[in-house]
Design a protein around this motif. Structure first.
Motif, PDB file in Angstrom:
ATOM      1  N   PHE A  69      30.962  23.620  -8.564  1.00  0.00           N
ATOM      2  CA  PHE A  69      29.441  23.301  -8.822  1.00  0.00           C
ATOM      3  C   PHE A  69      29.140  23.433 -10.275  1.00  0.00           C
ATOM      4  CE2 PHE A  69      29.322  24.854  -4.233  1.00  0.00           C
ATOM      5  CZ  PHE A  69      28.901  23.581  -3.728  1.00  0.00           C
ATOM      6  N   ARG A  70      28.690  22.230 -10.826  1.00  0.00           N
ATOM      7  CA  ARG A  70      28.157  22.094 -12.172  1.00  0.00           C
ATOM      8  C   ARG A  70      27.036  21.763 -12.322  1.00  0.00           C
ATOM      9  NH1 ARG A  70      27.838  17.171 -13.993  1.00  0.00           N
ATOM     10  NH2 ARG A  70      28.872  15.412 -12.322  1.00  0.00           N
ATOM     11  N   GLN A  71      26.339  21.931 -13.674  1.00  0.00           N
ATOM     12  CA  GLN A  71      24.836  21.537 -13.717  1.00  0.00           C
ATOM     13  C   GLN A  71      24.888  20.486 -14.895  1.00  0.00           C
ATOM     14  OE1 GLN A  71      22.222  25.001 -14.136  1.00  0.00           O
ATOM     15  NE2 GLN A  71      23.493  25.748 -15.982  1.00  0.00           N
ATOM     16  N   GLU A  72      24.253  19.552 -14.683  1.00  0.00           N
ATOM     17  CA  GLU A  72      24.136  18.582 -15.702  1.00  0.00           C
ATOM     18  C   GLU A  72      23.451  19.009 -17.011  1.00  0.00           C
ATOM     19  OE1 GLU A  72      22.785  14.790 -14.613  1.00  0.00           O
ATOM     20  OE2 GLU A  72      24.812  14.213 -13.425  1.00  0.00           O
ATOM     21  N   TYR A  73      22.576  19.696 -16.867  1.00  0.00           N
ATOM     22  CA  TYR A  73      21.794  20.301 -17.940  1.00  0.00           C
ATOM     23  C   TYR A  73      21.031  21.779 -17.347  1.00  0.00           C
ATOM     24  CZ  TYR A  73      18.103  17.323 -15.623  1.00  0.00           C
ATOM     25  OH  TYR A  73      17.635  16.673 -14.445  1.00  0.00           O
ATOM     26  N   GLN A  74      20.502  22.530 -17.964  1.00  0.00           N
ATOM     27  CA  GLN A  74      19.885  24.065 -17.637  1.00  0.00           C
ATOM     28  C   GLN A  74      18.643  23.638 -17.365  1.00  0.00           C
ATOM     29  OE1 GLN A  74      19.454  27.263 -20.508  1.00  0.00           O
ATOM     30  NE2 GLN A  74      21.331  28.009 -19.598  1.00  0.00           N
ATOM     31  N   SER A  75      17.844  24.361 -16.305  1.00  0.00           N
ATOM     32  CA  SER A  75      16.625  24.303 -15.947  1.00  0.00           C
ATOM     33  C   SER A  75      15.932  25.321 -16.973  1.00  0.00           C
ATOM     34  CB  SER A  75      16.260  24.586 -14.576  1.00  0.00           C
ATOM     35  OG  SER A  75      16.585  26.008 -14.347  1.00  0.00           O
ATOM     36  N   GLY A  76      14.707  25.322 -16.980  1.00  0.00           N
ATOM     37  CA  GLY A  76      13.759  26.397 -17.542  1.00  0.00           C
ATOM     38  C   GLY A  76      14.006  28.008 -17.156  1.00  0.00           C
ATOM     39  N   HIS A  77      13.705  28.714 -17.688  1.00  0.00           N
ATOM     40  CA  HIS A  77      13.735  30.134 -17.144  1.00  0.00           C
ATOM     41  C   HIS A  77      13.015  30.384 -16.173  1.00  0.00           C
ATOM     42  CE1 HIS A  77      14.393  34.473 -17.230  1.00  0.00           C
ATOM     43  NE2 HIS A  77      13.334  34.718 -17.130  1.00  0.00           N
ATOM     44  N   ASP A  78      11.774  29.876 -15.906  1.00  0.00           N
ATOM     45  CA  ASP A  78      11.041  29.934 -14.660  1.00  0.00           C
ATOM     46  C   ASP A  78      11.296  28.978 -13.620  1.00  0.00           C
ATOM     47  OD1 ASP A  78       9.617  32.166 -15.579  1.00  0.00           O
ATOM     48  OD2 ASP A  78       8.310  31.036 -16.725  1.00  0.00           O
ATOM     49  N   VAL A  79      11.761  28.831 -12.520  1.00  0.00           N
ATOM     50  CA  VAL A  79      12.440  27.944 -11.851  1.00  0.00           C
ATOM     51  C   VAL A  79      11.401  27.577 -10.618  1.00  0.00           C
ATOM     52  CG1 VAL A  79      13.992  27.089 -10.089  1.00  0.00           C
ATOM     53  CG2 VAL A  79      14.828  28.280 -12.047  1.00  0.00           C
ATOM     54  N   LEU A  80      10.753  28.182  -9.806  1.00  0.00           N
ATOM     55  CA  LEU A  80       9.731  28.198  -8.766  1.00  0.00           C
ATOM     56  C   LEU A  80       8.993  29.257  -8.842  1.00  0.00           C
ATOM     57  CD1 LEU A  80      12.217  26.749  -5.965  1.00  0.00           C
ATOM     58  CD2 LEU A  80      10.295  25.624  -7.035  1.00  0.00           C
TER      59      LEU A  80
END
Length: 664
Positions: A317-328
């Motif tokens: 599993f890979r991620q195209e780009y990183q999310s912010g520190h606060d997700v939900l």
């Protein structure tokens, strides 16, 4: 005592060999777990043993006096019957007896003294009815249905309205009520929540018969199985012990077989090289020696090369780009369906704060709304109440347990190509190969795939999505054990955020950093994995009991005037005048003294716990300081002792903190 034996069972479908000369025996009281990859022939073997499928070759023998009950992956209920009607079919003979007793009773009442023969028949039938459980079967039905999460609201529901999971649970309930001598169970843990799984394990442990179960649930097999049958490469091998013992024995056996094979091959090459050199010399003496060695080599019992391990998925599993520190972030979320009298409340007061990189597992009973909560997180559904905030740069990837997002009419190749059009056919075929879709399998229709194959296809599409937040709804349900382990390793390496709904306890012991238990009135948080979650729940329950006992402490068990005053106050809801009850001045003084005494006891207990916490924290710091001293770094015995002391202190510290927080 052997109650079932099989010899040289063979089964083919066309040119495909499924089982090849399979032999084994089953003893009375055995709990057999059958494992193997999807498509290996486990269900085929069960069908043959249950008499629902004939073998092409070979025989099996079952003790004549033994009855068989078979839980299939697909059940055969009459869709227009209600739940209660289907369950009552198990006890049809008792219902018929009950009706005959009523008819005889009425006839005896009409004929009076002339009904001597009828009375004898009535007495004999009544004894038979009693001995066969006629007076208890209705309560037994209620108990089993309740344990399998079928409350009274389900009794009059038609089978056609039940979900696949509910039908599976109903089939299992009917089978357990039949109580056959041998239980054949095909994936019995699918669609069961953790509470029902625990109940099922406890029930089966006390079962007096023999159990043969096909299962991919490793935790269940560890708890239940006394022997493991592995179906692999069309053959069957028997291992004593549970799943963990089998996994270790299989690994050791394969290593030993490979060592023996390699050792023999080395020796054969050495002998062949010597024979060649003897012949090259051309002398009569060496020619005789070469012939002698050739003869010995020809009579050698050559070991077969151990068969290659079955192919495994290759998933990353890979991620195209990183999310912010606060997700939900969720605050006071609630969800209900319908209005007025038909309104159904799922959950309320749900709060959470999920950060990047966390692996969250959501557990809870069936029907509480776990899947609904996932859909709310993706904004596919709106909450009835509350506030939801999705963090910066969040990209969701969703795995649904029913694989309803797949198009059954498409081919495997087209299903992937339609979602990811930038990939060339050769690239897609290469990726499909990593997920064990090879050769002409890529042109199969999705609707013709097995549950395990659909699960692999869904995971493939999820891998290609590049999402940075994975929402997974029962992802291990249809995967075989090897695929589960590859999938788990991929999740552990994934840098993004994972939120999983799962009842797979082996998975829950490996993946989560936090477990969130969803209940009707909110989420409860447990740090760590499943075993800690179970331990913590037990600790919370004992903590509640401790507080109750602490609050019950008084004046040696006698009811004082203060206690009587407190009882009067409680009876009036905390307000004496509200119920027309007036306390005397003496009772009010006594009640006040009792309240003050209780507050002092509480304060003393809090002070004791705070002192203990401070002492334990100091001891841990001192031990850690000693472990860091240069002169102690090479003293492994001392380091081990200090580490053990710290582990014990941390356990005591955690317990003290829990009690202190409950009192705060």
């Amino acid at each position: 005592m052997i109650i079932l034996s099989a010899k040289d069972i063979t089964k083919n479908y066309g040119t495909d060999v499924i089982l090849d000369r399979v032999s084994f025996h089953i003893n009375e009281g055995d709990m057999i777990g059958i494992v193997g990859a999807n498509g290996a022939g486990k269900t085929t073997l069960l069908n043959i043993l249950a008499g629902e499928l004939s073998a092409d070759e070979g025989d099996y023998f079952l003790s004549q006096d033994k009855t068989i009950g078979y839980l299939k992956q697909k059940n055969n209920f009459e869709t227009e019957n209600t739940v209660l009607e289907e369950v009552h079919k198990v006890f049809q003979h008792l219902s018929d007896m009950e009706q005959e007793l009523l008819d005889l009773s009425a006839e005896i009442g009409e004929k009076g003294a002339q009904a001597g023969c009828l009375m004898n028949r009535y007495a004999a039938l009544q004894d038979q009815f009693k001995n066969e459980g006629g007076y208890s079967y209705k309560s037994e039905i209620t108990g089993i249905l309740n344990s399998m999460a079928f409350g009274e609201e389900f009794y009059d529901k038609k089978i056609s309205t039940l979900s696949g999971g509910e039908r599976t649970r109903l089939a299992l309930a009917c089978l357990l009520l039949e109580k056959p001598d041998m239980l054949f169970l095909d994936e019995p843990t699918n669609h069961l929540d953790i509470g029902t799984l625990k109940w099922l394990e406890q029930y089966l442990r006390g079962y007096k018969g023999t159990i043969v179960m096909v299962s991919h649930d490793r935790y269940f097999l560890d708890q239940m199985a006394t022997r493991i049958f592995e179906v692999e490469h069309h053959h069957l091998k028997c291992y004593e012990g549970n799943y963990s013992a089998f996994a270790e024995k299989k690994r050791a056996l394969r290593e030993a077989e490979m060592r023996a094979y390699n050792k023999q091959q080395t020796e054969i090459r050495r002998q062949e090289d010597m024979i060649r050199r003897f012949k090259e010399r051309g002398t009569e003496k060496l020619a005789k020696r070469a012939a002698s060695r050739e003869k010995r080599l020809s009579h050698l019992d050559r070991l077969e090369r151990p068969e290659a391990e079955l192919g495994k998925m290759k998933i990353h599993f890979r991620q195209e780009y990183q999310s912010g520190h606060d997700v939900l972030y969720g605050e006071d979320l609630a969800k209900s369906f319908g209005f007025g009298a038909g309104r159904r409340d799922l959950f309320s007061h749900v709060n959470f704060d999920i950060k990047r990189g966390e692996r969250i597992c959501i557990v809870g009973p069936n029907g509480v709304g776990k899947t609904t909560l996932l859909r709310i997180l993706m904004e596919e559904l709106s909450p009835t109440e509350g506030y939801l905030k999705i963090g910066h740069n969040v990209k969701f990837g969703y795995y649904d347990q029913g694989q309803l997002l797949l198009n059954d009419a498409a081919t495997v190749m087209d299903e992937v190509h339609d979602s990811y059009r930038l990939y060339k056919d050769a690239e897609i075929r290469s990726i499909l190969g990593r997920f064990l879709f090879k050769n002409d399998q890529v042109f199969l229709q999705v609707g013709s795939l097995s549950g395990g194959e659909k699960a692999r296809l869904s995971l493939l599409k999820l891998m290609m999505s590049g999402a940075n937040v994975l929402l997974l709804d029962e992802p291990t349900n249809h995967l075989d054990i090897d695929s589960k382990e590859v999938f788990e390793d991929a999740l552990l390496e994934y840098p993004g955020t994972v939120i999983v709904v799962s009842h797979d306890r082996y998975f829950l012991n490996k993946i989560p950093t936090r477990i969130l238990e969803l209940e009707k009135d909110g989420l409860k948080e447990y740090l760590g994995t499943y075993d800690y979650y179970v331990e913590k729940k037990a600790s919370v329950e004992s903590g509640k009991k401790y507080l109750k006992e602490l609050g019950a402490e008084g004046s040696g068990g006698e009811t004082s005037s203060a206690g009587q005053g407190q009882a009067k106050l409680s009876a009036s809801g905390g307000n004496a005048s509200a119920q027309g009850t007036k306390l005397s001045a003496a009772e009010e003084r006594a009640m006040k003294k009792e309240q003050e005494a209780a507050e002092r006891r509480l304060a003393r207990e809090k002070a004791r716990l705070e002192e203990l916490i401070e002492k334990l924290e100091s001891e841990i710091e001192e031990n850690e300081a000693k472990m860091c001293l240069p002169e102690n770094l090479a003293n492994h015995q001392l380091l081990t002792e200090l580490d053990q002391k710290n582990a014990k202190c941390r356990d005591e510290l955690e317990e003290a903190y829990e009690k202190w927080m409950d009192l705060a």
